[in-house]
Design an enzyme around this catalytic site. Structure first.
Site, mmCIF file in Angstrom:
data_model
loop_
_atom_site.group_PDB
_atom_site.id
_atom_site.type_symbol
_atom_site.label_atom_id
_atom_site.label_comp_id
_atom_site.label_asym_id
_atom_site.label_seq_id
_atom_site.Cartn_x
_atom_site.Cartn_y
_atom_site.Cartn_z
ATOM 1 N N CYS A 58 0.840 -1.198 0.000
ATOM 2 C CA CYS A 58 0.000 0.000 0.000
ATOM 3 C C CYS A 58 0.885 1.261 0.000
ATOM 4 O O CYS A 58 1.594 1.486 -0.967
ATOM 5 C CB CYS A 58 -0.981 -0.041 1.176
ATOM 6 S SG CYS A 58 -2.373 1.122 0.989
ATOM 7 N N HIS A 109 -3.805 -4.936 -0.090
ATOM 8 C CA HIS A 109 -3.348 -5.519 1.174
ATOM 9 C C HIS A 109 -3.399 -7.040 1.071
ATOM 10 O O HIS A 109 -4.462 -7.645 1.237
ATOM 11 C CB HIS A 109 -4.230 -5.039 2.325
ATOM 12 C CG HIS A 109 -4.013 -3.605 2.670
ATOM 13 N ND1 HIS A 109 -3.023 -3.183 3.530
ATOM 14 C CD2 HIS A 109 -4.647 -2.488 2.248
ATOM 15 C CE1 HIS A 109 -3.059 -1.874 3.631
ATOM 16 N NE2 HIS A 109 -4.037 -1.423 2.859
ATOM 17 N N GLU A 146 -2.399 -9.201 3.118
ATOM 18 C CA GLU A 146 -2.750 -9.799 4.401
ATOM 19 C C GLU A 146 -4.252 -9.776 4.670
ATOM 20 O O GLU A 146 -4.733 -10.400 5.613
ATOM 21 C CB GLU A 146 -1.999 -9.085 5.536
ATOM 22 C CG GLU A 146 -2.522 -7.719 5.924
ATOM 23 C CD GLU A 146 -2.136 -6.590 4.989
ATOM 24 O OE1 GLU A 146 -2.483 -5.435 5.295
ATOM 25 O OE2 GLU A 146 -1.491 -6.853 3.955
#
Length: 207
Positions: A77, A185, A187
């Site tokens: 990001c 993202h 994750e």
């Protein structure tokens, strides 16, 4: 051992959870010297580009030196945006400059109800004419969806290996030698995101 860089703007908790789920060992160095000897570096980030001012000369030198010595670097990001020369969000704040170009504000499209910030799931499209097969995106299913939350984005350059469209096309993933970046993202992107992180860890020799 992965060095997870904390500069006060990172989504560290979710990244830590993803790395733990993948069985990776990591540390959060308190000083730039803590980057020495790491098998990989991850620069996460959410929020305003100006937060990267915390990554001053000592951090820049340590991160840049590690990459030059063969350590893979992953920006997530805002961390990906920092890999470029800078961002219109904070014009006086320089990026690391290992990738060419500057990040710009997305335009959005009110007629299509495409608002800014761009928040949500979008298809990850391999860049047409990409010069090589991406190591970071290896094993992903065609049309995989990943999770974005941002207002600024990097341009599509020769280093772009996957793009996404939200009223306009922008770089979703970049890759040059040992420098990698994702605007989304991983994750928070389910199995696709975990596969990307797994690929990165394999490049670092950490799995």
């Amino acid at each position: 051992m992965i060095a997870l860089i904390d500069y006060g703007a990172g989504n560290l908790t979710s990244v830590k959870k993803a790395l733990t789920a993948l069985g990776a060992e990591f540390t959060v160095p308190e000083t730039p010297d803590g980057c020495a000897g790491a098998s990989g570096l991850i620069v996460p980030g959410v929020g305003h580009f100006s937060a990267t001012t915390a990554l001053g000369t000592p951090w820049r030198d340590a991160i840049g030196g590690a990459v030059r010595s063969g350590t893979p670097l992953l920006g997530i990001c805002v961390g990906m945006q920092w890999l470029f020369e800078g961002s219109a969000e904070a014009p006086d704040v320089p990026g690391l400059g290992v990738l060419e170009g500057r990040c710009q504000l997305l335009r959005g499209d009110a007629g299509q109800r495409l608002k800014i910030p761009h928040v949500g799931w979008n298809t990850l499209d391999v860049t047409p004419g990409a010069p090589r097969e991406s190591r970071l995106l290896a094993g992903l299913e065609p049309g995989s969806h990943v999770y974005f939350t941002h207002s600024f984005a990097a341009p599509v350059t020769p280093d772009c290996v996957a793009a996404t469209t939200h009223a306009e096309c922008f770089a979703a993933a970049v890759e040059r030698d040992l420098v990698f970046g994702v605007q989304f993202h991983p994750e928070k992107s389910g199995n696709a995101g975990l596969q990307i992180l797994r690929n990165y860890l394999e490049l670092c020799g950490s799995t």
